[in-house]
Design an enzyme around this catalytic site. Structure first.
Site, PDB file in Angstrom:
ATOM      1  N   CYS A 104      12.970 -12.111  -6.589  1.00 28.86           N
ATOM      2  CA  CYS A 104      12.670 -13.331  -7.340  1.00 28.86           C
ATOM      3  C   CYS A 104      12.701 -13.108  -8.858  1.00 28.86           C
ATOM      4  O   CYS A 104      13.766 -12.911  -9.414  1.00 28.86           O
ATOM      5  CB  CYS A 104      11.341 -13.903  -6.862  1.00 28.86           C
ATOM      6  SG  CYS A 104      11.202 -15.654  -7.171  1.00 28.86           S
ATOM      7  N   HIS A 130      10.414 -13.490  -0.743  1.00 33.78           N
ATOM      8  CA  HIS A 130       9.098 -12.852  -0.767  1.00 33.78           C
ATOM      9  C   HIS A 130       8.624 -12.747   0.678  1.00 33.78           C
ATOM     10  O   HIS A 130       9.408 -12.884   1.611  1.00 33.78           O
ATOM     11  CB  HIS A 130       8.095 -13.755  -1.503  1.00 33.78           C
ATOM     12  CG  HIS A 130       8.286 -13.878  -2.959  1.00 33.78           C
ATOM     13  ND1 HIS A 130       7.952 -12.895  -3.860  1.00 33.78           N
ATOM     14  CD2 HIS A 130       8.778 -14.906  -3.699  1.00 33.78           C
ATOM     15  CE1 HIS A 130       8.205 -13.320  -5.097  1.00 33.78           C
ATOM     16  NE2 HIS A 130       8.715 -14.516  -5.034  1.00 33.78           N
TER      17      HIS A 130
HETATM   18  N1  GLN Z   1       9.109 -17.660 -12.556  1.00 39.81           N
HETATM   19  C1  GLN Z   1      10.364 -17.621 -11.793  1.00 39.81           C
HETATM   20  C2  GLN Z   1      10.707 -19.007 -11.191  1.00 39.81           C
HETATM   21  O1  GLN Z   1       9.848 -19.851 -11.111  1.00 39.81           O
HETATM   22  C3  GLN Z   1      10.266 -16.596 -10.673  1.00 39.81           C
HETATM   23  C4  GLN Z   1       9.201 -16.963  -9.638  1.00 39.81           C
HETATM   24  C5  GLN Z   1       8.883 -15.824  -8.687  1.00 39.81           C
HETATM   25  O2  GLN Z   1       9.064 -14.642  -9.000  1.00 39.81           O
HETATM   26  N2  GLN Z   1       8.338 -16.188  -7.501  1.00 39.81           N
HETATM   27  O3  GLN Z   1      11.857 -19.213 -10.779  1.00 39.81           O
END
Ligand code: GLN
Length: 307
Positions: A102, A200
């Protein structure tokens, strides 16, 4: 034919930004790799690399970078450029396995354009870029399943950013969920042995085949196929291969070296002793069923998808 190690195998895992990029249980990936090594007698050393820490690629065999909120990604972006970027690039170009989830994935591409504020520079490892389309655009949230080389990977996604691939190969194709951008059915990105993904969950506990794939890449890169074969020996019988002090040993060949196992190179991955992944596959199949992917769930439970 079963094999045993004739000397302890060791791996060092670099955990990048453990205090900044640690959303949605991403530490579970580290715990899974540690457990899967432990069960095989492989010594896994985990080293955290925070903001300001140098990354000396020769000290590591595989790397992990997790996900984070925009506010944590900004300092990480700066640190990647100021400090860790060169070492990380060198590791990736030397085929070190890297898993980036992510927010970490987004910062290994060209840039991440958040809903508010300036673009965050990425390393450009993946020829891709990420754009957050504003708080009025629904986030990509929920269970997700993808096809990875004919097998399924399952997880949970929660990202506002939408990633678009240039020449980067996708990790897989979305079966259910959003993936990179909820438009082109791609998920993740791959460059050499660097794997970016939005999964995740954490990812690896429910995907033991992918965890073992990363470990196999690291072992083969560190020890080489020939050396890996020489580190393994077929176990004829407990009695024949035990030496005087009760330790397992490889029968020495005529020239005094360890007899090279008859394993073929492609056998090295299965030389990672199969583990009892019943619970892992049941969790994997349960998520597929929650997504209505009943055929895939049946396949998983029937084949256990060993790599
Ligand atoms: N902040 C980034 C987004 O919202 C990554 C989010 C995350 O790592 N879950 O796309």
């Amino acid at each position: 034919m079963t094999f045993h190690f004739t000397q302890p195998l060791t791996l060092t895992l670099g955990h990048l930004y453990p205090d900044q990029l640690n959303l949605y249980g991403d530490r579970g990936n580290i715990m899974t790799l540690r457990w899967r090594c432990q069960q095989r007698g492989i010594q896994l050393r985990v080293v955290g690399l925070g903001i300001g820490d140098a990354l000396a690629p020769d000290e590591f065999d595989l790397l992990f970078i997790g996900g984070g909120q925009d506010k944590e990604q900004a300092p990480v972006s700066q640190d990647l450029h100021d400090i860790k970027g060169i070492g990380l690039w060198a590791a990736i170009e030397d085929d070190m396995p890297v898993l980036a989830v992510c927010g970490g994935y987004q910062l290994l591409a060209h840039y991440y354009r958040p809903a508010d504020g300036p673009d965050m520079r990425g390393l450009g490892v993946f020829d891709a870029w990420t754009i957050h389309k504003g708080t009025s655009t629904p986030r990509c949230i929920g269970d997700i399943a993808i096809n990875w080389n004919g097998k399924t990977l399952v997880g949970f996604e929660n990202h506002g950013g939408r990633t678009y691939l240039g020449t980067a190969k996708p990790l897989g194709h979305v079966l259910k969920g959003s993936g990179n951008n909820a438009e082109d059915h791609t998920e993740g990105a791959v460059y050499r042995n660097a794997y970016g993904t939005y999964l995740h969950g954490s990812l690896l506990p429910k995907n033991p085949h992918f965890a073992d794939y990363l470990l196999s890449l690291a072992l083969q890169r560190k020890y080489g196929r020939t050396a890996m074969e020489s580190l393994f020996a077929p176990i004829e019988s407990e009695h024949e291969s035990m030496n005087g002090n009760g330790h397992m040993q490889t029968p020495l060949s005529a020239n005094g070296t360890h007899a090279t196992a008859t394993a073929q190179p492609e056998m090295i991955t299965p030389l990672l002793k199969p583990l009892d992944d019943t619970l892992e596959w049941e969790a994997h199949a349960a998520l597929l069923e929650r997504l209505g992917l009943y055929t895939e769930a049946t396949t998983v439970l029937r084949t256990r998808q060993s790599i």
